[in-house]
Design an enzyme around this catalytic site. Structure first.
Site, PDB file in Angstrom:
ATOM      1  N   ASP A   1       0.861  -1.188   0.000  1.00  0.00           N
ATOM      2  CA  ASP A   1       0.000   0.000   0.000  1.00  0.00           C
ATOM      3  C   ASP A   1       0.894   1.235   0.000  1.00  0.00           C
ATOM      4  O   ASP A   1       1.525   1.552   1.011  1.00  0.00           O
ATOM      5  CB  ASP A   1      -0.919   0.013   1.221  1.00  0.00           C
ATOM      6  N   LEU A   2       0.948   1.917  -1.117  1.00  0.00           N
ATOM      7  CA  LEU A   2       1.872   3.034  -1.306  1.00  0.00           C
ATOM      8  C   LEU A   2       1.732   4.080  -0.204  1.00  0.00           C
ATOM      9  O   LEU A   2       0.642   4.592   0.054  1.00  0.00           O
ATOM     10  CB  LEU A   2       1.621   3.692  -2.671  1.00  0.00           C
ATOM     11  N   ASP A   3       2.858   4.391   0.451  1.00  0.00           N
ATOM     12  CA  ASP A   3       2.939   5.431   1.487  1.00  0.00           C
ATOM     13  C   ASP A   3       2.001   5.183   2.663  1.00  0.00           C
ATOM     14  O   ASP A   3       1.645   6.121   3.388  1.00  0.00           O
ATOM     15  CB  ASP A   3       2.655   6.816   0.891  1.00  0.00           C
ATOM     16  N   GLU A   4       1.579   3.942   2.879  1.00  0.00           N
ATOM     17  CA  GLU A   4       0.683   3.640   3.994  1.00  0.00           C
ATOM     18  C   GLU A   4       1.271   2.610   4.947  1.00  0.00           C
ATOM     19  O   GLU A   4       0.561   2.042   5.773  1.00  0.00           O
ATOM     20  CB  GLU A   4      -0.678   3.165   3.466  1.00  0.00           C
TER      21      GLU A   4
END
Length: 289
Positions: free
Chosen positions: A230-233
């Site tokens: 999950d990108l940047d999460e």
């Protein structure tokens, strides 16, 4: 700094809170001849999850490491806990970077100054030639992998092969301006640290300081987190911020942001290599230095 000696190991514990956890693990270590050097614990009141980090001296270990780990596993199984012993060994680190140099310089300078004990920086990877001179200054191997949309997976496989060859334990994305794939994250679960130029998830994407300036923000920040699918999460390790005002220009924001980014990234890397982090679900518990 919370570094440990060559004879000291670390036990990380987490699971449902209940009576007797501290005593059970302490008695197990004592029974195997290991003295406790330090211990820190925390119970999350909302989830009733217990977390503990124990630094113990294994110099007088009565039995071998396998026997101790079996004893710890028996206690963990009985109490429903998740445990891991981190034995002392150097952490082999690879740094990924593009054209921004500030985070790379900071990591290399801190390492050169002895502020990252137990760390071996074994490789720098980039998608540009621009920072080769920095790597050469510190005598660190520098590899360039040109990435396009069509070749991304194939190139990433080459990068992963290099990291395997170098026996890399931790990957640090020091303003690496490429999105890594799920396969890369899976190869290094909770072992890829990314620095993001904002308090996530605000102002993600390109030119964050320009958009922050346009919105008249009063704080700029930086976030270091584990990279996940999950990108940047991914779980957040460290954050910091600086106050700004209407008097500050975009250049002021960029300058303050660079200071935050490099300091936050180094702090996160230190926490990881010193085994002070327990990842549970979507968050990090970070024990003190």
């Amino acid at each position: 700094m919370a570094s440990v000696s060559e004879t000291q190991a670390i036990l990380l514990v987490h699971g449902p809170d209940r009576k007797g956890i501290v005593a059970a693990f302490s008695q197990t270590l004592f029974g195997h001849g290991c003295g406790i050097v330090s211990s820190e614990q925390h119970t999350d009141a909302e989830s009733s999850v217990f977390y503990q980090r124990i630094v113990f001296d294994a110099a007088a270990l009565h039995t071998d490491r396998v026997s101790l780990e079996r004893g710890i596993d028996e206690v963990a199984s009985r109490l429903g806990m998740t445990c891991e012993v981190r034995w002392p060994k150097p952490k082999r680190v690879a740094i990924f970077v593009s054209k921004y140099a500030h985070c790379l310089w900071e990591l290399l300078l801190r390492h050169d100054a002895g502020e990252l004990p137990g760390v071996e920086i074994v490789q720098i990877v980039s998608n540009h030639e621009d920072l080769r001179h920095v790597a050469e200054h510190f005598s660190v191997p520098y590899a360039v992998f040109k990435v396009t949309k069509d070749t991304k997976r194939a190139v990433e496989d080459q990068e992963l092969a290099l990291l395997k060859e170098k026996q890399v334990d931790l990957v640090v994305l020091a303003r690496y301006m490429q999105i890594i794939t799920d396969e890369f994250c899976d190869a290094f679960p909770h072992r890829v640290i990314n620095i993001h130029h904002s308090f996530l998830p605000a102002f993600i994407g390109s030119k964050p300081y320009h958009r922050a300036h346009a919105r008249g923000v009063k704080l700029v920040g930086a976030t270091a987190h584990y990279a996940t699918a999950d990108l940047d999460e991914g779980p957040i390790i460290e954050q910091d911020c600086a106050r700004i005002s209407h008097k500050n220009s975009i250049d002021d924001l960029l300058r303050k942001g660079r200071v935050l980014e490099k300091n936050v990234l180094v702090t996160a890397v230190r926490a990881h290599v010193e085994d002070r982090i327990i990842v549970y679900e979507s968050k990090c518990v970070v024990f003190g230095e």
